[in-house]
Design an enzyme around this catalytic site. Structure first.
Site, PDB file in Angstrom:
ATOM      1  N   HIS A   1       0.858  -1.175   0.000  1.00  0.00           N
ATOM      2  CA  HIS A   1       0.000   0.000   0.000  1.00  0.00           C
ATOM      3  C   HIS A   1       0.899   1.230   0.000  1.00  0.00           C
ATOM      4  O   HIS A   1       2.020   1.196   0.540  1.00  0.00           O
ATOM      5  CB  HIS A   1      -0.886   0.028   1.234  1.00  0.00           C
ATOM      6  CG  HIS A   1      -1.897  -1.069   1.268  1.00  0.00           C
ATOM      7  ND1 HIS A   1      -3.026  -0.995   2.044  1.00  0.00           N
ATOM      8  CD2 HIS A   1      -1.962  -2.273   0.641  1.00  0.00           C
ATOM      9  CE1 HIS A   1      -3.740  -2.106   1.893  1.00  0.00           C
ATOM     10  NE2 HIS A   1      -3.101  -2.884   1.040  1.00  0.00           N
TER      11      HIS A   1
ATOM     12  N   GLU B   1       0.865   3.974   1.716  1.00  0.00           N
ATOM     13  CA  GLU B   1       1.238   4.419   3.057  1.00  0.00           C
ATOM     14  C   GLU B   1       2.290   3.494   3.675  1.00  0.00           C
ATOM     15  O   GLU B   1       3.277   3.953   4.259  1.00  0.00           O
ATOM     16  CB  GLU B   1       0.000   4.477   3.968  1.00  0.00           C
ATOM     17  CG  GLU B   1      -1.099   5.370   3.455  1.00  0.00           C
ATOM     18  CD  GLU B   1      -2.135   4.674   2.566  1.00  0.00           C
ATOM     19  OE1 GLU B   1      -3.243   5.208   2.437  1.00  0.00           O
ATOM     20  OE2 GLU B   1      -1.825   3.595   2.008  1.00  0.00           O
TER      21      GLU B   1
ATOM     22  N   CYS C   1      -6.681   1.834   5.231  1.00  0.00           N
ATOM     23  CA  CYS C   1      -7.188   0.563   5.760  1.00  0.00           C
ATOM     24  C   CYS C   1      -6.669   0.410   7.192  1.00  0.00           C
ATOM     25  O   CYS C   1      -5.890   1.231   7.676  1.00  0.00           O
ATOM     26  CB  CYS C   1      -6.711  -0.603   4.886  1.00  0.00           C
ATOM     27  SG  CYS C   1      -4.936  -0.903   4.999  1.00  0.00           S
TER      28      CYS C   1
ATOM     29  N   CYS D   1      -2.716   0.345   7.367  1.00  0.00           N
ATOM     30  CA  CYS D   1      -2.068   1.641   7.149  1.00  0.00           C
ATOM     31  C   CYS D   1      -2.382   2.628   8.269  1.00  0.00           C
ATOM     32  O   CYS D   1      -1.528   3.416   8.677  1.00  0.00           O
ATOM     33  CB  CYS D   1      -2.474   2.210   5.794  1.00  0.00           C
ATOM     34  SG  CYS D   1      -1.895   1.189   4.420  1.00  0.00           S
TER      35      CYS D   1
END
Length: 193
Positions: free
Chosen positions: A72, A74, A106, A109
């Protein structure tokens, strides 16, 4: 010890009219990363990390191209800058660290944001399917360590553009959730600026 040096802020004091200008600039950078993700066939999510108003870096989501569910935007930023962030936190526990992200984080993160002592998260678009920040911030069952470190959360800058990228991604049919993504983000788009 820490070899990473933040880049100087791209504005001079004369052309910054407000914090909105700063937020718009960094969210625009994150949105460009999201567009790159989309072109590569990944979830169109981009993020930028800013420490004390100094640009640290930018990343994009690449779970499909990296074949790693933790790729992801992040998480990639936190992985890259974690040693630097730990060093600056020890030197100045009250430092201002801001994460700009095109999609609501999410749970993974968001948890990493708390562990890295992010002060503020600026989010372009809420994620009705997997976003956690609003739920996490209001949950009284969250442990005191996490509850006491929840960053300030702000939504809305370039939200409609970020949402449009998710709709475009859903039309590509790459994710098993494409149909659900299309429905929820099409409904959400009408409510965003």
């Amino acid at each position: 010890m820490n070899k990473i040096k933040p880049k100087r802020f791209p504005f001079t004091i004369n052309n910054v009219q407000s914090n909105d200008d700063i937020d718009m600039f960094f969210m625009s950078v994150a949105l460009e990363e999201a567009k790159t993700s989309l072109k590569c066939g990944d979830f169109p999510i981009g993020a930028v990390l800013v420490d004390e108003y100094h640009y640290l870096g930018k990343e994009r989501s690449s779970a499909f191209t990296d074949t790693s569910w933790v790729s992801h935007a992040e998480m990639k930023l936190f992985s890259k800058y974690s040693p630097y962030l730990l060093g600056t936190y020890r030197a100045n526990p009250n430092r201002y660290l801001c994460l700009y992200t095109t999609m609501e984080p999410c749970i993974m993160c968001f948890g990493a944001s708390i562990l890295h002592r992010v002060s503020r998260i600026v989010i372009a678009c809420p994620d009705p399917n997997a976003g956690i920040s609003s739920v996490f911030a209001c949950n009284s069952n969250v442990g005191i360590f996490y509850k006491s470190r929840v960053p300030k959360i702000e939504f809305g800058i370039l939200g409609k553009r970020s949402c449009a990228l998710m709709i475009e991604f859903s039309k590509m049919g790459i994710s098993e959730s494409s149909e659900n993504i299309y429905k929820t983000f099409t409904a959400l788009e009408a409510t965003l600026k």
